[in-house]
Write an enzyme that holds these catalytic residues in place. Structure first.
Site, PDB file in Angstrom:
ATOM      1  N   THR A 229      66.007  86.478-102.337  1.00  0.00           N
ATOM      2  CA  THR A 229      66.347  86.931-103.621  1.00  0.00           C
ATOM      3  C   THR A 229      65.136  86.921-104.705  1.00  0.00           C
ATOM      4  OG1 THR A 229      66.460  84.492-104.332  1.00  0.00           O
ATOM      5  CG2 THR A 229      68.436  85.362-103.724  1.00  0.00           C
ATOM      6  N   ASP A 230      65.059  87.328-105.694  1.00  0.00           N
ATOM      7  CA  ASP A 230      63.848  87.255-106.563  1.00  0.00           C
ATOM      8  C   ASP A 230      63.302  85.618-106.595  1.00  0.00           C
ATOM      9  OD1 ASP A 230      63.922  89.895-107.024  1.00  0.00           O
ATOM     10  OD2 ASP A 230      65.181  89.580-108.944  1.00  0.00           O
ATOM     11  N   CYS A 231      64.078  84.793-106.841  1.00  0.00           N
ATOM     12  CA  CYS A 231      63.427  83.552-106.839  1.00  0.00           C
ATOM     13  C   CYS A 231      63.424  82.666-105.294  1.00  0.00           C
ATOM     14  CB  CYS A 231      64.356  82.578-107.543  1.00  0.00           C
ATOM     15  SG  CYS A 231      66.098  82.525-107.344  1.00  0.00           S
ATOM     16  N   TYR A 232      63.990  83.353-104.485  1.00  0.00           N
ATOM     17  CA  TYR A 232      63.847  82.634-103.158  1.00  0.00           C
ATOM     18  C   TYR A 232      63.719  83.936-101.986  1.00  0.00           C
ATOM     19  CZ  TYR A 232      65.986  78.334-104.698  1.00  0.00           C
ATOM     20  OH  TYR A 232      66.304  77.048-105.356  1.00  0.00           O
TER      21      TYR A 232
END
Length: 391
Positions: free
Chosen positions: A142-145
């Site tokens: 994901t964008d944050c992970y």
């Protein structure tokens, strides 16, 4: 606890005696003789704490763990330890490994399906013993992970916030398993030979925690316990807890009844002697977990309960060949724990050798270790914050 008792103590009073080094502490086997010789009132006056212990296969066990982030971070969706799948539907690097989960590449299972040699219980034992295990994790990114995979060797010291959480342990009574079919069957009670050639049984009898407090008068949410060599707590009723079982005249359930949900304190304090990964042929993997629970002797009623002997504990015999899969509640007979420990029982005129699944030696060792902790002032009792119902 209130009542018209000749003896009335509080946990705080007992803890004060523990701190002063004056508490009278005995194990559950010793208490049997004390109650028999002195009676329940004198026993209640003389004894402050009775320690119990059990070391038995407990399939409903496992650990939550956090394996930590390294840049770039990962939101793991699949996790393995030594190729044993863990449940990862939690947060970024949180997971749970259960003791009955088998390794995906178990070589024994490839040759003999269903005959696992290594699983979650063995992984947990390896971690407690300080051994290195292989962590592997995958993610969708994901964008944050953004990280999608990680693989490395870890030990218990590399993990964060490791907690043992066992949804169902310390069964109050359990089945004695026999097999009346003509073939060997493979079960969580071990292999059961055909034509009544063995009878496998579990629990620690008069040492077992819930036989010594059959109505859960002193054991509840928040009770401090011994678990696998470390301190832990009762967090509630275990799964499959039965509140209103049929009981004998001594108050002991005649079928599997009460269970406890348990949680550890510090897993790094655990001792692999009191946690062992197991593999039962044809059934799969599990683990034996050592649990000890102190019973505060607040009055003569509790003293009387802790005076329970193996001869007064009746256990249900069930046919795991014909009846167990389709008639789980059918009971062939009841036999005493004393008879089971003698080495044989008689069913339908047949003399059947008995096989314990619980280690009496280690169960007694746990009760004595807990006794030693309390006697030295290293372990204080806790007041339950909520009752677990048991009638």
């Amino acid at each position: 606890m209130t009542g018209t008792y000749k003896v009335n103590k509080t946990i705080q009073e007992i803890n004060n005696r523990i701190k002063e080094g004056k508490a009278a502490v005995v194990n559950a086997e010793e208490m049997v003789e004390i109650v028999r010789a002195e009676g329940k009132v004198n026993a209640a006056k003389a004894i402050d704490v009775v320690t119990t212990g059990t070391f038995s296969p407990m399939c409903s066990s496992g650990i939550f763990f956090n394996f930590g982030q390294v840049p770039p971070p990962i939101k793991a969706s699949r996790v393995w330890l030594n190729n044993v799948p863990c449940y990862a539907g939690l947060a970024g690097v949180d997971a749970y490994i259960g003791v009955t989960e088998p390794s995906e590449d178990d070589p024994l299972n490839k040759v003999y399906p269903g005959r696992f040699a290594y699983g979650g219980g063995h992984v947990v034992e390896d971690l407690i013993a300080g051994k290195s295990v292989r962590l592997r994790a995958q993610a969708y990114g994901t964008d944050c992970y953004p990280r999608k995979a990680i693989e490395k060797d870890i030990t218990l010291k590399d993990l964060f916030n490791v907690t043992m959480v066992n949804p169902r342990n310390c069964y109050q009574n359990y089945n004695c398993a026999v097999n009346m079919t003509s073939r060997t069957i493979y079960t969580y009670m071990g292999p059961i030979k055909p034509n009544l050639r063995n009878a496998n049984f579990a629990t620690a009898g008069q040492l077992s925690p819930l036989f010594n407090d059959p109505f859960l008068k002193t054991i509840g949410v928040g009770t401090r316990i011994f678990i696998a060599g470390a301190e832990g707590y009762v967090t509630g009723a275990g799964t499959q807890h039965v509140e209103k079982p049929q009981r004998n005249e001594r108050g002991i359930p005649l079928t599997p009844a009460g269970t406890l949900m348990l949680q550890s304190g510090n897993v790094s304090d655990m001792d692999p002697r009191y946690f062992r990964g197991l593999s039962f042929t044809g059934y799969g993997c599990t683990a034996s977990v050592g649990v000890g629970i102190p019973i505060p002797i607040l009055n003569e009623e509790i003293a009387w309960c802790t005076g329970i002997s193996d001869a007064e504990i009746q256990m249900p015999v069930k046919d795991y060949g014909h009846d167990y899969p389709n008639g789980i509640n059918k009971v062939l007979a009841h036999v005493t724990f004393e008879e089971l420990k003698s080495g044989s029982i008689s069913i339908n005129g047949e003399k059947i050798p008995t096989v314990p699944m619980t280690s009496h030696i280690i169960s007694l060792e746990i009760a004595n270790k807990l006794k030693d902790w309390i006697t030295k002032g290293e372990f204080l009792l806790t007041e339950p914050v909520e009752k677990i119902e048991s009638e």
